[in-house]
Design a protein around this motif. Sequence first.
Motif, PDB file in Angstrom:
ATOM      1  N   LYS A  58       0.814  -1.209   0.000  1.00 52.27           N
ATOM      2  CA  LYS A  58       0.000   0.000   0.000  1.00 52.27           C
ATOM      3  C   LYS A  58       0.851   1.263   0.000  1.00 52.27           C
ATOM      4  O   LYS A  58       0.459   2.295  -0.578  1.00 52.27           O
ATOM      5  CB  LYS A  58      -0.915  -0.016   1.232  1.00 52.27           C
ATOM      6  N   TYR A  59       2.017   1.205   0.624  1.00 56.53           N
ATOM      7  CA  TYR A  59       2.781   2.425   0.871  1.00 56.53           C
ATOM      8  C   TYR A  59       4.094   2.545   0.097  1.00 56.53           C
ATOM      9  O   TYR A  59       4.688   3.622   0.066  1.00 56.53           O
ATOM     10  CB  TYR A  59       3.082   2.531   2.373  1.00 56.53           C
ATOM     11  N   ALA A  60       4.544   1.468  -0.517  1.00 50.95           N
ATOM     12  CA  ALA A  60       5.875   1.475  -1.129  1.00 50.95           C
ATOM     13  C   ALA A  60       6.008   2.473  -2.276  1.00 50.95           C
ATOM     14  O   ALA A  60       7.038   3.142  -2.412  1.00 50.95           O
ATOM     15  CB  ALA A  60       6.238   0.066  -1.610  1.00 50.95           C
ATOM     16  N   VAL A  61       4.993   2.598  -3.104  1.00 55.77           N
ATOM     17  CA  VAL A  61       5.115   3.347  -4.349  1.00 55.77           C
ATOM     18  C   VAL A  61       4.918   4.846  -4.179  1.00 55.77           C
ATOM     19  O   VAL A  61       5.647   5.648  -4.778  1.00 55.77           O
ATOM     20  CB  VAL A  61       4.123   2.804  -5.408  1.00 55.77           C
ATOM     21  N   ASN A  62       3.962   5.247  -3.356  1.00 54.96           N
ATOM     22  CA  ASN A  62       3.604   6.672  -3.357  1.00 54.96           C
ATOM     23  C   ASN A  62       3.509   7.321  -1.983  1.00 54.96           C
ATOM     24  O   ASN A  62       2.902   8.374  -1.838  1.00 54.96           O
ATOM     25  CB  ASN A  62       2.269   6.867  -4.095  1.00 54.96           C
ATOM     26  N   THR A  63       4.102   6.707  -0.953  1.00 51.56           N
ATOM     27  CA  THR A  63       4.036   7.285   0.392  1.00 51.56           C
ATOM     28  C   THR A  63       5.435   7.430   0.971  1.00 51.56           C
ATOM     29  O   THR A  63       6.133   6.433   1.170  1.00 51.56           O
ATOM     30  CB  THR A  63       3.188   6.412   1.342  1.00 51.56           C
ATOM     31  N   ALA A  64       5.835   8.668   1.230  1.00 52.90           N
ATOM     32  CA  ALA A  64       7.127   8.917   1.868  1.00 52.90           C
ATOM     33  C   ALA A  64       7.018   8.586   3.356  1.00 52.90           C
ATOM     34  O   ALA A  64       6.121   9.069   4.036  1.00 52.90           O
ATOM     35  CB  ALA A  64       7.537  10.375   1.679  1.00 52.90           C
ATOM     36  N   VAL A  65       7.917   7.745   3.842  1.00 58.15           N
ATOM     37  CA  VAL A  65       7.921   7.334   5.242  1.00 58.15           C
ATOM     38  C   VAL A  65       9.324   7.495   5.810  1.00 58.15           C
ATOM     39  O   VAL A  65      10.278   6.909   5.297  1.00 58.15           O
ATOM     40  CB  VAL A  65       7.465   5.866   5.400  1.00 58.15           C
ATOM     41  N   ASP A  66       9.434   8.296   6.854  1.00 55.00           N
ATOM     42  CA  ASP A  66      10.703   8.449   7.564  1.00 55.00           C
ATOM     43  C   ASP A  66      10.737   7.615   8.835  1.00 55.00           C
ATOM     44  O   ASP A  66      11.795   7.133   9.241  1.00 55.00           O
ATOM     45  CB  ASP A  66      10.932   9.921   7.952  1.00 55.00           C
ATOM     46  N   THR A  67       9.573   7.471   9.464  1.00 57.15           N
ATOM     47  CA  THR A  67       9.492   6.802  10.764  1.00 57.15           C
ATOM     48  C   THR A  67       8.214   5.973  10.838  1.00 57.15           C
ATOM     49  O   THR A  67       7.160   6.412  10.380  1.00 57.15           O
ATOM     50  CB  THR A  67       9.489   7.836  11.907  1.00 57.15           C
ATOM     51  N   VAL A 122      10.799  12.065  15.051  1.00 57.78           N
ATOM     52  CA  VAL A 122       9.388  12.363  14.824  1.00 57.78           C
ATOM     53  C   VAL A 122       9.197  13.789  14.311  1.00 57.78           C
ATOM     54  O   VAL A 122       8.389  14.040  13.413  1.00 57.78           O
ATOM     55  CB  VAL A 122       8.568  12.161  16.126  1.00 57.78           C
ATOM     56  N   TRP A 123       9.937  14.723  14.855  1.00 56.93           N
ATOM     57  CA  TRP A 123       9.771  16.142  14.546  1.00 56.93           C
ATOM     58  C   TRP A 123      10.002  16.420  13.061  1.00 56.93           C
ATOM     59  O   TRP A 123      11.071  16.192  12.533  1.00 56.93           O
ATOM     60  CB  TRP A 123      10.741  16.979  15.375  1.00 56.93           C
ATOM     61  N   GLY A 124       8.949  16.858  12.369  1.00 59.38           N
ATOM     62  CA  GLY A 124       9.050  17.191  10.958  1.00 59.38           C
ATOM     63  C   GLY A 124       9.153  15.994  10.030  1.00 59.38           C
ATOM     64  O   GLY A 124       9.404  16.158   8.831  1.00 59.38           O
ATOM     65  N   LYS A 125       8.953  14.787  10.560  1.00 62.48           N
ATOM     66  CA  LYS A 125       9.110  13.571   9.767  1.00 62.48           C
ATOM     67  C   LYS A 125       7.759  13.055   9.258  1.00 62.48           C
ATOM     68  O   LYS A 125       6.713  13.344   9.816  1.00 62.48           O
ATOM     69  CB  LYS A 125       9.776  12.471  10.609  1.00 62.48           C
ATOM     70  N   ASN A 126       7.827  12.288   8.178  1.00 63.91           N
ATOM     71  CA  ASN A 126       6.657  11.586   7.650  1.00 63.91           C
ATOM     72  C   ASN A 126       6.498  10.286   8.437  1.00 63.91           C
ATOM     73  O   ASN A 126       7.369   9.414   8.374  1.00 63.91           O
ATOM     74  CB  ASN A 126       6.823  11.286   6.163  1.00 63.91           C
ATOM     75  N   VAL A 127       5.395  10.188   9.174  1.00 65.04           N
ATOM     76  CA  VAL A 127       5.233   9.088  10.128  1.00 65.04           C
ATOM     77  C   VAL A 127       4.090   8.169   9.706  1.00 65.04           C
ATOM     78  O   VAL A 127       2.977   8.625   9.415  1.00 65.04           O
ATOM     79  CB  VAL A 127       4.957   9.634  11.548  1.00 65.04           C
ATOM     80  N   LEU A 128       4.387   6.882   9.685  1.00 65.92           N
ATOM     81  CA  LEU A 128       3.372   5.853   9.437  1.00 65.92           C
ATOM     82  C   LEU A 128       3.020   5.215  10.775  1.00 65.92           C
ATOM     83  O   LEU A 128       3.894   4.690  11.471  1.00 65.92           O
ATOM     84  CB  LEU A 128       3.908   4.793   8.473  1.00 65.92           C
ATOM     85  N   GLY A 156       0.267   7.868   7.056  1.00 69.17           N
ATOM     86  CA  GLY A 156      -0.677   6.778   6.833  1.00 69.17           C
ATOM     87  C   GLY A 156      -0.957   6.028   8.123  1.00 69.17           C
ATOM     88  O   GLY A 156      -0.251   6.199   9.130  1.00 69.17           O
ATOM     89  N   ILE A 157      -2.008   5.220   8.099  1.00 68.32           N
ATOM     90  CA  ILE A 157      -2.382   4.388   9.245  1.00 68.32           C
ATOM     91  C   ILE A 157      -2.519   2.953   8.745  1.00 68.32           C
ATOM     92  O   ILE A 157      -3.342   2.666   7.872  1.00 68.32           O
ATOM     93  CB  ILE A 157      -3.710   4.835   9.881  1.00 68.32           C
TER      94      ILE A 157
END
Length: 214
Positions: A58-67, A122-128, A156-157
């Motif tokens: 679900k998230y690999a292609v179009n979701t930026a995740v830092d944490t 967490v601060w300023g990061k893209n969080v899943l 994302g959740i």
Amino acid sequence: METRVQEIRAKGNKDIKIGIIPGHFATNHSHVNYYVDLTGIKSRHKMARAAAEELAKKYAVNTAVDTIICLEGTEMIGAFLARELASANIRNMNSGNDICVLTPETNANNQMIFRDNTQGMVWGKNVLLLIASVSTGKTINRSVECLQYYNGRLAGIAAVFSAAREAAGMPIYSIFTEKDIPSYRTSPTTDCEQCRNKLKIDAIINSFGYSKIG
């Protein structure tokens, strides 16, 4: 109660399975008529990896995740999920990234917090957000409040099982849904049909499992 366990396998991957037990169960937020047993997925590395692979689609292609913030004992799934999202795949948006995997602490007021040494993840990061099971969505809402306090961006959740379609204004992507348990019901503690019918509570349940009553 264990003799009533029914096994359900994921439609997308038959190696992923959960157990469900019918009955009358009390959570912190509600009463439910099924206990959803996720012990195997959270504890067995092969199934945890398979679950992570399924969620990563679900998230690999179009979701930026830092944490990835792991709730309810999903740390093993979270580690595999980070690996999947950061794998060297031309289609992976996060390919090569060093994705952080964190679990928030809960203070004496039942508030989720991050210590100074982890706040930078967490601060300023893209969080899943990764959670084991969603019945009412209240845990997610509390987590989002924590995330906002630390200036994290909700990307994302993800859940293993969710009876809710969305929380905090964002869709919940899960491997198993209420469609896999058609008769699943969650009710406020003050409006529980089984309580009105004077059916005793079988067990108290939380993210660690269940404790029988009586």
